[in-house]
Design a protein around this motif. Structure first.
Motif, PDB file in Angstrom:
ATOM      1  N   LYS A 180       8.893   3.702 -45.416  1.00  0.00           N
ATOM      2  CA  LYS A 180       9.782   4.044 -44.305  1.00  0.00           C
ATOM      3  C   LYS A 180       8.929   4.387 -43.094  1.00  0.00           C
ATOM      4  CE  LYS A 180      12.951   6.394 -47.394  1.00  0.00           C
ATOM      5  NZ  LYS A 180      13.280   7.700 -47.924  1.00  0.00           N
ATOM      6  N   ILE A 181       9.516   4.249 -41.933  1.00  0.00           N
ATOM      7  CA  ILE A 181       8.909   4.796 -40.723  1.00  0.00           C
ATOM      8  C   ILE A 181       9.278   6.277 -40.739  1.00  0.00           C
ATOM      9  CG2 ILE A 181       8.936   4.786 -38.209  1.00  0.00           C
ATOM     10  CD1 ILE A 181       9.963   1.784 -38.559  1.00  0.00           C
ATOM     11  N   VAL A 182       8.272   7.141 -40.637  1.00  0.00           N
ATOM     12  CA  VAL A 182       8.531   8.578 -40.699  1.00  0.00           C
ATOM     13  C   VAL A 182       8.082   9.235 -39.398  1.00  0.00           C
ATOM     14  CG1 VAL A 182       8.121  10.726 -41.956  1.00  0.00           C
ATOM     15  CG2 VAL A 182       8.190   8.564 -43.196  1.00  0.00           C
ATOM     16  N   VAL A 183       8.982  10.032 -38.847  1.00  0.00           N
ATOM     17  CA  VAL A 183       8.685  10.814 -37.654  1.00  0.00           C
ATOM     18  C   VAL A 183       8.575  12.265 -38.084  1.00  0.00           C
ATOM     19  CG1 VAL A 183       9.500  11.521 -35.366  1.00  0.00           C
ATOM     20  CG2 VAL A 183      10.038   9.216 -36.241  1.00  0.00           C
ATOM     21  N   TYR A 184       7.393  12.846 -37.908  1.00  0.00           N
ATOM     22  CA  TYR A 184       7.213  14.274 -38.166  1.00  0.00           C
ATOM     23  C   TYR A 184       7.389  14.996 -36.838  1.00  0.00           C
ATOM     24  CZ  TYR A 184       5.296  12.820 -42.664  1.00  0.00           C
ATOM     25  OH  TYR A 184       5.131  12.255 -43.910  1.00  0.00           O
ATOM     26  N   LYS A 187      12.994   7.743 -40.942  1.00  0.00           N
ATOM     27  CA  LYS A 187      13.315   9.086 -41.424  1.00  0.00           C
ATOM     28  C   LYS A 187      12.646  10.103 -40.502  1.00  0.00           C
ATOM     29  CE  LYS A 187      13.071  12.173 -45.407  1.00  0.00           C
ATOM     30  NZ  LYS A 187      12.745  12.273 -46.843  1.00  0.00           N
ATOM     31  N   VAL A 188      13.418  11.091 -40.063  1.00  0.00           N
ATOM     32  CA  VAL A 188      12.878  12.174 -39.247  1.00  0.00           C
ATOM     33  C   VAL A 188      12.769  13.414 -40.116  1.00  0.00           C
ATOM     34  CG1 VAL A 188      13.209  13.654 -37.224  1.00  0.00           C
ATOM     35  CG2 VAL A 188      13.853  11.222 -37.118  1.00  0.00           C
ATOM     36  N   VAL A 189      11.577  14.001 -40.127  1.00  0.00           N
ATOM     37  CA  VAL A 189      11.313  15.222 -40.878  1.00  0.00           C
ATOM     38  C   VAL A 189      10.847  16.279 -39.892  1.00  0.00           C
ATOM     39  CG1 VAL A 189       9.964  16.297 -42.721  1.00  0.00           C
ATOM     40  CG2 VAL A 189      10.637  13.889 -42.919  1.00  0.00           C
ATOM     41  N   THR A 190      11.650  17.321 -39.720  1.00  0.00           N
ATOM     42  CA  THR A 190      11.248  18.436 -38.866  1.00  0.00           C
ATOM     43  C   THR A 190      10.500  19.438 -39.733  1.00  0.00           C
ATOM     44  OG1 THR A 190      13.060  18.135 -37.313  1.00  0.00           O
ATOM     45  CG2 THR A 190      12.086  20.331 -37.426  1.00  0.00           C
ATOM     46  N   ILE A 191       9.328  19.841 -39.258  1.00  0.00           N
ATOM     47  CA  ILE A 191       8.463  20.734 -40.033  1.00  0.00           C
ATOM     48  C   ILE A 191       8.176  21.992 -39.232  1.00  0.00           C
ATOM     49  CG2 ILE A 191       6.226  20.969 -41.185  1.00  0.00           C
ATOM     50  CD1 ILE A 191       6.136  17.910 -41.348  1.00  0.00           C
ATOM     51  N   ASP A 200      22.415  17.411 -39.711  1.00  0.00           N
ATOM     52  CA  ASP A 200      22.661  16.774 -40.997  1.00  0.00           C
ATOM     53  C   ASP A 200      22.129  15.344 -41.079  1.00  0.00           C
ATOM     54  OD1 ASP A 200      24.477  15.645 -39.256  1.00  0.00           O
ATOM     55  OD2 ASP A 200      26.241  16.303 -40.349  1.00  0.00           O
ATOM     56  N   ASN A 201      21.438  14.892 -40.040  1.00  0.00           N
ATOM     57  CA  ASN A 201      20.915  13.534 -40.042  1.00  0.00           C
ATOM     58  C   ASN A 201      19.405  13.464 -40.269  1.00  0.00           C
ATOM     59  OD1 ASN A 201      23.457  12.371 -39.447  1.00  0.00           O
ATOM     60  ND2 ASN A 201      23.183  12.913 -37.305  1.00  0.00           N
ATOM     61  N   ILE A 202      18.755  14.620 -40.270  1.00  0.00           N
ATOM     62  CA  ILE A 202      17.308  14.681 -40.446  1.00  0.00           C
ATOM     63  C   ILE A 202      16.981  15.663 -41.564  1.00  0.00           C
ATOM     64  CG2 ILE A 202      16.858  14.116 -38.023  1.00  0.00           C
ATOM     65  CD1 ILE A 202      16.206  17.071 -37.533  1.00  0.00           C
ATOM     66  N   ALA A 203      15.770  15.578 -42.060  1.00  0.00           N
ATOM     67  CA  ALA A 203      15.308  16.537 -43.064  1.00  0.00           C
ATOM     68  C   ALA A 203      14.554  17.660 -42.359  1.00  0.00           C
ATOM     69  CB  ALA A 203      14.382  15.842 -44.059  1.00  0.00           C
TER      70      ALA A 203
END
Length: 166
Positions: free
Chosen positions: A44-48, A78-82, A100-103
Motif C-alpha cells: 500500500k501507499i502509506v502516509v505517516y 493508507k494514512v497512519v497518524t502517529i 474514522d477514515n485513517i488509523a
C-alpha cells in the motif's frame, strides 16, 4: 536541520530518513492496544502523519484534514497518524472528532517510530511534526520535517506526491 518546540530548540533522537531509502520497519500500539506492525502495510501507499499530540489545534487540523481527504486518495492509500498520546486518548479523540477514515497509532511504548525516523524530541519525549510517504514497495518517496512543531505541514505538496503514486 534545527527543530524547535514552542520556539525552544530541541534535540532529536534518531536520524531523519531520506527520499529513496527503504522505510524502516517499526512497531507501535493501535487504539485497541494491539500491536501495529508497519510491515503489514507493504503493498500500500502509506502516509505517516506525525504529530506531537491530538489535543492541540494544529495537530487537530492535520488529523482532520487527512481524515477528510483520504477518500480522494484512492483505495491503495493508507494514512497512519502517529503521536505518543496514549491509545485511550487517541481513541477518545477519534470518537469525539469523527475520525474514522485513517488509523491512529501510539509510539509511547518504546518510541520505535520516533527514533527510527528522526522525530523523537528528547526534551519532552513527544514526536516533532511532519509527514513521511512510503510507496507500495516500501521506499520513501516524500519527507517533510517541520522546523517548528507548532507550524503546519505543507498539505499541497504532500497531496501532490500522493497523487503521483496513487
Amino acid at each position: 536541520m534545527k527543530r524547535t518546540f514552542g520556539g525552544t530548540p530541541v534535540t532529536i533522537e534518531g536520524e531523519e530518513v531520506k527520499v529513496g531509502e527503504m522505510a524502516p520497519e517499526f512497531k507501535a500500539i493501535n487504539n485497541d492496544l494491539s500491536v501495529y506492525d508497519s510491515k503489514e502495510d507493504r503493498g500500500k501507499i502509506v502516509v505517516y502523519s506525525v504529530i506531537p499530540s491530538v489535543d492541540t489545534p494544529v495537530c487537530n487540523i492535520q488529523t482532520r484534514t487527512f481524515n477528510e481527504k483520504v477518500g480522494e486518495l484512492g483505495d491503495g492509500v493508507k494514512v497512519v497518524t502517529i503521536s505518543v498520546d496514549l491509545p485511550f486518548a487517541q481513541q477518545r479523540y477519534c470518537a469525539a472528532a469523527g475520525i474514522d477514515n485513517i488509523a491512529t497509532v501510539s509510539d509511547y511504548n518504546g518510541h520505535d517510530f520516533g527514533r527510527k525516523y528522526g522525530f523523537l524530541m528528547k526534551e519532552n519525549m513527544l514526536l516533532a511534526r511532519g509527514i513521511i510517504i512510503v510507496d507500495k514497495d516500501g521506499k520513501i518517496t516524500y519527507t517533510e520535517y517541520v522546523p517548528e512543531s507548532g507550524d503546519a505541514v505543507d498539505f499541497d505538496k504532500a497531496f501532490e506526491e500522493i497523487k503521483k503514486l496513487a
